[in-house]
Design an enzyme around this catalytic site. Structure first.
Site, PDB file in Angstrom:
ATOM      1  N   LYS A   7     -49.352 -30.984 -41.894  1.00 45.34           N
ATOM      2  CA  LYS A   7     -48.222 -31.783 -42.379  1.00 45.34           C
ATOM      3  C   LYS A   7     -48.332 -32.105 -43.871  1.00 45.34           C
ATOM      4  CE  LYS A   7     -50.024 -36.141 -40.485  1.00 45.34           C
ATOM      5  NZ  LYS A   7     -50.213 -37.203 -41.434  1.00 45.34           N
TER       6      LYS A   7
ATOM      7  N   GLY B 210     -63.690 -48.908 -42.117  1.00 48.83           N
ATOM      8  CA  GLY B 210     -63.883 -47.821 -41.160  1.00 48.83           C
ATOM      9  C   GLY B 210     -62.639 -46.951 -41.057  1.00 48.83           C
TER      10      GLY B 210
ATOM     11  N   SER C 190     -58.466 -38.379 -39.022  1.00 52.19           N
ATOM     12  CA  SER C 190     -58.468 -39.842 -38.953  1.00 52.19           C
ATOM     13  C   SER C 190     -57.758 -40.408 -40.175  1.00 52.19           C
ATOM     14  CB  SER C 190     -59.907 -40.339 -38.949  1.00 52.19           C
ATOM     15  OG  SER C 190     -60.558 -39.946 -40.139  1.00 52.19           O
TER      16      SER C 190
ATOM     17  N   HIS D 204     -94.083 -26.644 -56.909  1.00 53.77           N
ATOM     18  CA  HIS D 204     -94.504 -27.759 -57.761  1.00 53.77           C
ATOM     19  C   HIS D 204     -93.986 -27.537 -59.176  1.00 53.77           C
ATOM     20  CE1 HIS D 204     -96.917 -30.962 -59.427  1.00 53.77           C
ATOM     21  NE2 HIS D 204     -97.277 -30.135 -60.402  1.00 53.77           N
TER      22      HIS D 204
ATOM     23  N   LEU E  57     -67.787 -37.159 -39.766  1.00 50.55           N
ATOM     24  CA  LEU E  57     -68.332 -36.441 -40.907  1.00 50.55           C
ATOM     25  C   LEU E  57     -67.732 -35.046 -40.971  1.00 50.55           C
ATOM     26  CD1 LEU E  57     -72.090 -37.410 -40.511  1.00 50.55           C
ATOM     27  CD2 LEU E  57     -70.530 -38.185 -42.310  1.00 50.55           C
TER      28      LEU E  57
HETATM   29  C1  LIG Z   1     -63.184 -41.430 -49.261  1.00 48.12           C
HETATM   30  C2  LIG Z   1     -63.849 -40.592 -48.202  1.00 48.12           C
HETATM   31  C3  LIG Z   1     -65.026 -39.943 -48.488  1.00 48.12           C
HETATM   32  C4  LIG Z   1     -65.636 -39.161 -47.523  1.00 48.12           C
HETATM   33  N1  LIG Z   1     -66.793 -38.522 -47.861  1.00 48.12           N
HETATM   34  C5  LIG Z   1     -67.406 -37.751 -46.942  1.00 48.12           C
HETATM   35  C6  LIG Z   1     -68.593 -37.040 -47.289  1.00 48.12           C
HETATM   36  O1  LIG Z   1     -69.073 -37.104 -48.414  1.00 48.12           O
HETATM   37  N2  LIG Z   1     -69.159 -36.254 -46.335  1.00 48.12           N
HETATM   38  C7  LIG Z   1     -68.637 -36.168 -45.078  1.00 48.12           C
HETATM   39  O2  LIG Z   1     -69.202 -35.459 -44.250  1.00 48.12           O
HETATM   40  N3  LIG Z   1     -67.514 -36.821 -44.726  1.00 48.12           N
HETATM   41  C8  LIG Z   1     -66.881 -37.605 -45.633  1.00 48.12           C
HETATM   42  N4  LIG Z   1     -65.725 -38.242 -45.295  1.00 48.12           N
HETATM   43  C9  LIG Z   1     -65.206 -38.075 -43.922  1.00 48.12           C
HETATM   44  C10 LIG Z   1     -64.489 -36.737 -43.794  1.00 48.12           C
HETATM   45  O3  LIG Z   1     -63.439 -36.678 -44.720  1.00 48.12           O
HETATM   46  C11 LIG Z   1     -63.972 -36.556 -42.387  1.00 48.12           C
HETATM   47  O4  LIG Z   1     -65.025 -36.715 -41.463  1.00 48.12           O
HETATM   48  C12 LIG Z   1     -63.379 -35.153 -42.204  1.00 48.12           C
HETATM   49  O5  LIG Z   1     -62.331 -34.947 -43.110  1.00 48.12           O
HETATM   50  C13 LIG Z   1     -62.866 -34.972 -40.772  1.00 48.12           C
HETATM   51  O6  LIG Z   1     -62.324 -33.698 -40.659  1.00 48.12           O
HETATM   52  P1  LIG Z   1     -61.194 -33.358 -39.596  1.00 48.12           P
HETATM   53  O7  LIG Z   1     -60.963 -31.894 -39.733  1.00 48.12           O
HETATM   54  O8  LIG Z   1     -61.542 -33.902 -38.272  1.00 48.12           O
HETATM   55  O9  LIG Z   1     -59.897 -34.169 -40.072  1.00 48.12           O
HETATM   56  P2  LIG Z   1     -59.172 -34.426 -41.457  1.00 48.12           P
HETATM   57  O10 LIG Z   1     -59.964 -33.975 -42.607  1.00 48.12           O
HETATM   58  O11 LIG Z   1     -58.733 -35.851 -41.427  1.00 48.12           O
HETATM   59  O12 LIG Z   1     -57.901 -33.480 -41.389  1.00 48.12           O
HETATM   60  C14 LIG Z   1     -56.877 -33.654 -40.478  1.00 48.12           C
HETATM   61  C15 LIG Z   1     -55.643 -32.972 -41.001  1.00 48.12           C
HETATM   62  O13 LIG Z   1     -54.680 -32.954 -39.953  1.00 48.12           O
HETATM   63  C16 LIG Z   1     -53.399 -33.176 -40.512  1.00 48.12           C
HETATM   64  N5  LIG Z   1     -52.532 -33.655 -39.431  1.00 48.12           N
HETATM   65  C17 LIG Z   1     -52.648 -34.812 -38.724  1.00 48.12           C
HETATM   66  N6  LIG Z   1     -51.705 -34.874 -37.764  1.00 48.12           N
HETATM   67  C18 LIG Z   1     -50.975 -33.738 -37.862  1.00 48.12           C
HETATM   68  C19 LIG Z   1     -49.875 -33.206 -37.148  1.00 48.12           C
HETATM   69  N7  LIG Z   1     -49.356 -33.841 -36.092  1.00 48.12           N
HETATM   70  N8  LIG Z   1     -49.376 -32.023 -37.535  1.00 48.12           N
HETATM   71  C20 LIG Z   1     -49.904 -31.344 -38.593  1.00 48.12           C
HETATM   72  N9  LIG Z   1     -50.957 -31.796 -39.295  1.00 48.12           N
HETATM   73  C21 LIG Z   1     -51.499 -32.973 -38.935  1.00 48.12           C
HETATM   74  C22 LIG Z   1     -53.654 -34.190 -41.603  1.00 48.12           C
HETATM   75  O14 LIG Z   1     -52.612 -34.148 -42.567  1.00 48.12           O
HETATM   76  C23 LIG Z   1     -54.978 -33.687 -42.166  1.00 48.12           C
HETATM   77  O15 LIG Z   1     -54.769 -32.788 -43.222  1.00 48.12           O
HETATM   78  C24 LIG Z   1     -65.071 -39.025 -46.242  1.00 48.12           C
HETATM   79  C25 LIG Z   1     -63.866 -39.665 -45.947  1.00 48.12           C
HETATM   80  C26 LIG Z   1     -63.260 -40.434 -46.913  1.00 48.12           C
HETATM   81  C27 LIG Z   1     -61.955 -41.102 -46.588  1.00 48.12           C
END
Ligand SMILES: Cc1cc2nc3c(=O)[nH]c(=O)nc-3n(C[C@H](O)[C@H](O)[C@H](O)COP(=O)(O)OP(=O)(O)OC[C@H]3O[C@@H](n4cnc5c(N)ncnc54)[C@H](O)[C@@H]3O)c2cc1C
Length: 465
Positions: free
Chosen positions: A33, A272, A145, A444, A319
Site C-alpha cells: 500500500k 512499543g 506493525s 590481532h 525485528l
Molecule cells: C524507528 C525504527 C527502527 C527500527 N530499527 C530496527 C533495527 O535496527 N533492526 C531491526 O531488526 N528492526 C528494527 N525495527 C523493526 C523493523 O522495522 C520491523 O521488525 C520490520 O520492519 C518488520 O518487518 P515486516 O516485514 O514484518 O513488516 P513491515 O516492515 O512493517 O512491512 C509491512 C508492510 O506491509 C504493508 N501493508 C500493511 N498492510 C497492507 C495491506 N493491507 N495491503 C498492502 N500492504 C500492506 C505496509 O505498508 C508495510 O510496507 C525498527 C523499527 C522502527 C520503527
C-alpha cells in the site's frame, strides 16, 4: 492468471519471502500500500534510523572525541538539511534496490491495499479507489506493525511524534521528552542528544531496555547518563498537554505518589509497536488472532488453509532479520522444502554508542529456568584495539552451560557490538561451546579478541586480565 503465491506487504518479511519463492520457481506477486517497497524497516525504521545514528555519531565524534587523536575540528557545525538528505538518499537507494530485485526475479507488483476475500483471492484497492482482483494458490500476510499509541494522546508527528516524526524533525529540539526506554526511544534519543537536545526518558518499569541482560542494561544506563540523558524510571505519563511553546507532560510514580510536570519542545512516544492487520478482512475469514497478532503454527500456517503469516504481525521479536528468516522459511515450505527458523539464535542490536548486541539467554532467563551456567566476562579496557580507538567502554559476557560448556547466551556492550555478535550467532547456530570459541584464532589487534577472551574467562583463563 493464478499466482502460486501472493505476499501482502513488502517489508523485510514480505520482500525476502517473495524473492526466495521466485528463486524456487514459484510465480509470485506482491501487494504494497506504500508508494515504495521495503516496509517499515527500509522506509521509516531500521535504515533511516541507522543513517542518522551514524551521521550524528560523526558529529559527536567531531565535537568530543577527535581532539584526543590530535584532529582539531572544533566546533563542528550542523547542516540539518544535508544530514536529512543523507538519510533520504540512503532510504531511496534501499527501496529502489528492492524494486530492482522484484524485477530481476520477475515478481509482479500491485500498489494498493490488499484485502483477503478468500484463501485464493485478494482484492487490491488502489489510491484512486480502483479494484484489482488477484488469484493465488497461497497467501502470505506480511503486513508488519505500527507504533503503539498512548491512550489519550494525539500524535501529530510534529510536536507529539512517533519514531516516524522523530526521524524527520526540522530542527534540533531544545528539550526532547521520550516516553519509553526501549530500543527505538534510546536510539532516537541518542541522535538528538548528540545534536544538542536535552533528553529526558520516562519509563514505567524500573529499568531501561526490558528483556536485555540486566547487568548490561544497568551499565548502559550509567553510560547514557554520562552522555547527558536523564531517566525518570518507574514513572508513568498520565497526561500530555499542548502548550503555547510546546508540550507539558505530567508524570507520576508508577507505585503511586505525587505527580510532576515536565516541559518539552518535542514528545516522542516510543512505547512499543503493535501488529498491523487493519483492513485485511481477517475477522470475516475467521483467521485466529491473539492479542492483535495472527496466530500461526511452527510452519507459519494460520488456521485457514492456504493463508500464512510472518514477521511483526505474528509472535516473536519484532525485528527485521527475524521477519526475513521467516520469509525465507515459509517460501521454502511452500516450495516443498523444509524451511525452519532457529528462534534461539536471533541476535538483537541497539545501535547507540556504545552498541549493545545480544543473542540467546540472559542470566535472568537461565536463573528462571534453573539452568546451571558459568559466566565469562572481558572488558574492552583490556583490549589493545579498543584502547587504540579510545572505545574502551563496555564488556563481552558469555554464558556457558556448566555441564556441557555449550554457549547459551552472549551479551556485548561496546563499539561495533552489532558486528561482533555475528560470530556468537554462528557458534550458537552450530551448538558450539565456549571452548570452541576460546580455541578459535582471532586476528590481532581486533575488538573480536575480547569475545575470545570472554570465552576463555568462562574457564577462568583469560590471557589479558
Ligand atoms: C524507528 C525504527 C527502527 C527500527 N530499527 C530496527 C533495527 O535496527 N533492526 C531491526 O531488526 N528492526 C528494527 N525495527 C523493526 C523493523 O522495522 C520491523 O521488525 C520490520 O520492519 C518488520 O518487518 P515486516 O516485514 O514484518 O513488516 P513491515 O516492515 O512493517 O512491512 C509491512 C508492510 O506491509 C504493508 N501493508 C500493511 N498492510 C497492507 C495491506 N493491507 N495491503 C498492502 N500492504 C500492506 C505496509 O505498508 C508495510 O510496507 C525498527 C523499527 C522502527 C520503527
Amino acid at each position: 492468471m493464478t499466482y502460486d503465491l501472493v505476499v501482502i506487504g513488502t517489508g523485510p518479511g514480505g520482500y525476502v519471502c517473495a524473492i526466495r519463492a521466485a528463486q524456487l520457481g514459484l510465480k509470485v506477486a506482491v501487494i504494497e500500500k506504500r508508494k515504495t517497497f521495503g516496509g517499515t524497516c527500509l522506509n521509516i525504521g531500521c535504515i533511516p534510523s541507522k543513517a542518522i545514528l551514524y551521521a550524528s555519531d560523526k558529529f559527536a565524534e567531531a565535537e568530543h572525541e577527535l581532539a584526543a587523536f590530535g584532529v582539531l575540528v572544533n566546533p563542528p557545525k550542523l547542516d540539518l538539511a544535508a544530514f536529512m538528505k543523507h538519510k533520504d538518499e540512503t532510504v531511496a537507494a534501499n527501496v529502489n534496490g528492492v524494486a530492482f530485485l522484484f524485477k530481476k526475479n520477475k515478481i509482479d507488483t500491485f500498489t494498493g491495499t490488499g484485502a483477503i476475500k478468500t484463501a485464493q483471492l485478494v482484492d487490491v484497492t488502489a489510491e484512486d479507489g480502483t479494484h484489482t482482483e488477484v488469484e493465488t494458490k497461497a497467501i502470505v500476510i506480511a503486513t508488519g506493525s505500527d507504533a503503539a499509541p498512548l491512550p489519550g494522546t494525539e500524535i501529530d508527528e510534529k510536536l507529539i511524534v512517533t519514531s516516524t516524526g522523530a526521524l524527520a524533525l526540522d530542527k534540533v529540539p531544545g528539550k526532547l521528552l521520550i516516553i519509553g526506554a526501549g530500543v527505538i526511544g534510546l536510539e532516537l534519543g541518542s541522535v538528538w542528544k548528540r545534536l544538542g537536545a536535552e533528553v529526558t526518558v520516562v519509563e514505567y518499569l524500573d529499568r531501561i531496555l526490558p528483556g536485555m541482560d540486566a547487568e548490561v542494561s544497568k551499565s548502559f544506563q550509567r553510560i547514557l547518563e554520562k552522555q547527558g540523558f536523564t531517566f525518570k524510571l518507574a514513572h508513568k505519563v498520565s497526561k500530555v498537554t499542548r502548550t503555547k511553546s510546546g508540550a507539558s507532560v505530567t508524570i507520576e510514580p508508577a507505585a503511586g505518589g505525587e505527580a510532576a510536570t515536565l516541559e518539552a519542545d518535542i514528545v516522542l512516544v516510543a512505547i512499543g509497536r503493535r501488529p498491523f492487520t487493519q483492513g485485511l478482512g481477517l475477522e470475516a475469514l475467521g483467521v485466529a488472532m491473539e492479542r492483535g497478532r495472527v496466530v500461526t503454527d511452527a510452519h507459519f500456517k494460520t488456521n485457514v488453509p492456504g493463508i500464512y503469516a510472518i514477521g511483526d504481525v505474528i509472535a516473536g521479536p519484532m525485528l527485521a532479520h527475524k521477519a526475513e528468516d521467516e520469509g525465507i522459511a515459509v517460501a521454502e515450505i511452500l516450495a516443498g522444502q523444509h524451511g525452519h527458523v532457529n528462534y534461539g539464535a536471533i541476535p538483537s542490536v541497539v545501535y547507540t554508542m556504545p552498541e549493545i548486541a545480544s543473542v540467546g539467554a540472559t542470566e535472568e532467563d537461565l536463573k528462571a529456568q534453573g539452568i546451571a551456567y558459568r559466566v565469562g566476562k572481558f572488558p574492552f579496557t583490556a583490549n589493545g584495539r579498543a584502547r587504540a580507538m579510545r572505545q574502551t567502554e563496555g564488556f563481552v559476557k558469555i554464558l556457558a552451560d556448566t555441564a556441557s560448556d555449550r554457549v547459551l547466551g552472549v551479551h556485548i556492550l561496546g563499539a561495533t557490538a552489532g558486528e561482533l555478535i555475528a560470530e556468537a550467532v554462528v557458534l550458537m547456530e552450530f551448538g558450539g561451546s565456549a571452548e570452541d570459541l576460546a580455541r578459535t584464532c582471532h586476528a590481532h589487534p581486533t575488538l573480536s579478541e575480547a569475545v575470545r577472551e570472554a570465552a576463555l574467562a568462562t574457564d577462568k583463563r583469560p590471557i589479558h586480565m
